[in-house]
Write an enzyme that holds these catalytic residues in place. Structure first.
Site, PDB file in Angstrom:
ATOM      1  N   GLU A 175       0.846  -1.204   0.000  1.00 16.32           N
ATOM      2  CA  GLU A 175       0.000   0.000   0.000  1.00 16.32           C
ATOM      3  C   GLU A 175       0.879   1.251   0.000  1.00 16.32           C
ATOM      4  O   GLU A 175       0.767   2.117   0.872  1.00 16.32           O
ATOM      5  CB  GLU A 175      -0.981  -0.015   1.192  1.00 16.32           C
ATOM      6  N   GLU A 296      -4.629  -8.750  -0.506  1.00 18.35           N
ATOM      7  CA  GLU A 296      -5.374  -8.600   0.748  1.00 18.35           C
ATOM      8  C   GLU A 296      -6.822  -8.433   0.358  1.00 18.35           C
ATOM      9  O   GLU A 296      -7.145  -7.556  -0.448  1.00 18.35           O
ATOM     10  CB  GLU A 296      -4.922  -7.375   1.543  1.00 18.35           C
TER      11      GLU A 296
HETATM   12  O1  AHR Z   1      -4.883  -6.158   7.160  1.00 21.11           O
HETATM   13  C1  AHR Z   1      -4.714  -4.981   7.867  1.00 21.11           C
HETATM   14  C2  AHR Z   1      -4.147  -3.852   7.034  1.00 21.11           C
HETATM   15  O2  AHR Z   1      -5.012  -3.527   6.006  1.00 21.11           O
HETATM   16  C3  AHR Z   1      -2.844  -4.110   6.333  1.00 21.11           C
HETATM   17  O3  AHR Z   1      -1.766  -3.940   7.179  1.00 21.11           O
HETATM   18  C4  AHR Z   1      -2.851  -3.076   5.255  1.00 21.11           C
HETATM   19  O4  AHR Z   1      -2.082  -3.445   4.149  1.00 21.11           O
HETATM   20  C5  AHR Z   1      -4.315  -2.911   4.947  1.00 21.11           C
HETATM   21  O5  AHR Z   1      -4.687  -1.596   4.845  1.00 21.11           O
END
Ligand code: AHR
Length: 498
Positions: A175, A296
């Site tokens: 991110e 994710e």
């Molecule tokens: O999963 C929690 C957080 O969510 C992670 O650290 C980040 O990459 C995302 O915003």
């Protein structure tokens, strides 16, 4: 009440191989995820003997967890890998900037690699771009993958690991548009070029993952800045969380409307996938086949805060969402090559020495049958169960939500068909005629169904089987068959073909 639906499987329309990695996982140093969800220490009663939590190992093994991403997440861009190698007792304690508290560094690279080996998963490491350097990333790669008489290869050997780890997947930052450093896309592209030039040169066999975003703007500007260096990208990644307390309610308390909002918004994820694919294809112009990774994804309920260590319950609703999202990924098998549910806490929850398998665990256990099959096109007709709003959360008109959502795949030897069907209705069972366009005879079918009395049901430490699967086998001997899919259920049919 039963209504008619149809599911027609196009046996001659192959989408692509279903990469097993779309059923992947993600572990990060936050909340209870690593400590004690993964690492309990060698002397713990619940250790597998290596220091890993036995229940978590067993759960991930049983669902054939194919790949695990680590160490973050936001944690990755503040993580210095050298803190986590060498004798555990002399590793430095550090501040966990993103998720609060202190990081003991007990679980580091060697533990992660061993954990992946024990589970049978491929490791995926995300390097620190935000507060790190190409030099640090290169040293980590050397520690993991090189076998010569060099400083970091020797360091690994002196830590007891003579053979290189051969880590294939390397993420370049996490991110980077946000917690990874708040870069803009062009600046990130410059950093990406610096990091990837040296990483690829040191080990050309690795696959590099660039950090994309769910905004079209980021992906277009990043890809444009990479236009002349497209060979440095193997995958572009995006993240997607269903995170909107008002729209989706709480983890276990939600209205029917909030239930439907959640499922309806999967279309939004699909739209973002299409946009990311468009950006990839537009700028790579057929010069390189760059895949999309959703490294994710998941539901992020209001209960999961920094203070609660991102702990949240997982109901049958979450499992239904996961199943429909995995159907979506399977349908995009030609482009989506990996996905990592956030986080391993979504498949098993821990409290002290106790562990429960969540409803979402069962979905992964059922869907593993798609792994490495060929995804097939499916035409699925069913009534509308939620008409949605005129304008969606993205100010675009989305389609009404249908009762049934499906994906299908066929084994490489063409003998077994796998069909996963979600009945998203809250109040109706639906009967569907399942057929195939080649008139091939179905010999025998096994139906596994995940369900509970209520869509708000969940498994807890006192009663672990509120949401569970049941299995039935049928002889068919016909090229079509009718099945009834119960309200709010996830179903997997495995069909032997003539
Ligand atoms: O999963 C929690 C957080 O969510 C992670 O650290 C980040 O990459 C995302 O915003």
């Amino acid at each position: 009440m039963v209504e008619d639906c149809s599911i027609d499987i196009k046996l001659d329309h192959y989408i692509d191989l279903v990469d097993k990695n779309i059923f992947g996982h993600f572990i990060e140093h936050l909340g209870r995820c690593i400590y004690p969800g993964v690492w309990v220490g060698i002397n713990s009663k619940v250790s597998d003997g290596n220091g890993f939590r036995r229940d978590t190992v067993d759960a991930l093994k049983s669902i054939f967890a194919p790949v695990i991403r680590w160490p973050g997440g936001c944690f990755a861009d503040y993580y210095h890998w050298s803190d986590g190698v060498g004798p555990r007792e002399s590793r430095p304690r550090r501040l966990n900037v993103w998720w609060k508290g202190e990081e003991s560094n007990e679980f580091g690279t060697d533990e992660f690699i061993q954990f992946c080996k024990v589970v049978g998963a491929e490791p995926y490491i995300c390097v620190n771009v935000g507060s790190g350097s190409p030099e640090e990333a290169l040293a980590w790669l050397e520690y993991c993958n090189l076998s010569g008489n060099t400083k970091y290869a020797n360091m690994r050997a002196s830590n007891g690991h003579i053979e290189p780890y051969n880590v294939k997947f390397w993420g370049v930052g996490n991110e980077s548009w946000g917690c990874g450093g708040n870069f803009d896309p062009v600046y990130y592209a410059w950093e990406y070029r610096r990091f990837s030039t040296f990483l690829k040169r040191a080990d050309p066999s690795i696959k590099l993952i660039a950090c994309g975003h769910i905004t079209r703007d980021w992906n277009f500007r990043f890809m444009e800045a990479m236009r002349d260096h497209i060979h440095l990208i193997d995958y572009l990644s995006i993240h997607y969380y269903f995170r909107n307390g008002q729209r989706y309610g709480d983890d276990v308390n939600f209205s029917d409307e909030q239930y439907f909002n959640l499922l309806y918004d999967i279309q939004h994820l699909e739209y973002l996938i299409q946009q990311a694919i468009y950006a990839i294809d537009f700028f790579s112009e057929g010069r390189k086949d760059i895949g999309l990774i959703v490294d994710e994804w998941g539901v992020w309920h209001p209960q999961a805060t920094v203070e609660t260590g991102l702990y949240q319950q997982n109901t049958l609703r979450d499992a239904i969402l996961a199943a429909s999202v995995l159907n979506l990924f399977t349908r995009y098998s030609n482009k989506i090559k990996m996905a990592n549910i956030a986080q391993a806490q979504s498949v098993c929850l821990t409290e002290g020495n106790k562990t429960i398998l969540t409803p979402t665990y069962h979905v992964f256990n059922m869907y593993k049958s798609h792994m490495n099959n060929y995804a097939l096109k499916v035409e699925c007709e069913s009534p509308t169960v939620w008409s949605g709003e005129k304008e969606s959360i993205v100010q675009r008109k989305l389609k009404p939500l249908k009762a049934l959502d499906a994906s299908a795949s066929i084994s490489q030897d063409k003998k077994i068909l796998v069909l996963t069907v979600v009945n998203q209705s809250l109040d109706k069972d639906y009967s569907a005629k399942i057929s195939n366009n080649r008139g091939v005879k179905f010999l025998e079918a096994t139906l596994v169904t995940l369900n509970a009395n209520n869509v708000r049901s969940y498994n807890d430490f006192e009663s672990k089987d509120n949401v569970k699967t049941v299995e039935e086998t049928f002889t068919v001997n016909s090229s079509s068959i009718e099945f009834t899919f119960k309200k709010h259920s996830v179903n997997r049919l495995t069909i032997k073909l003539e």
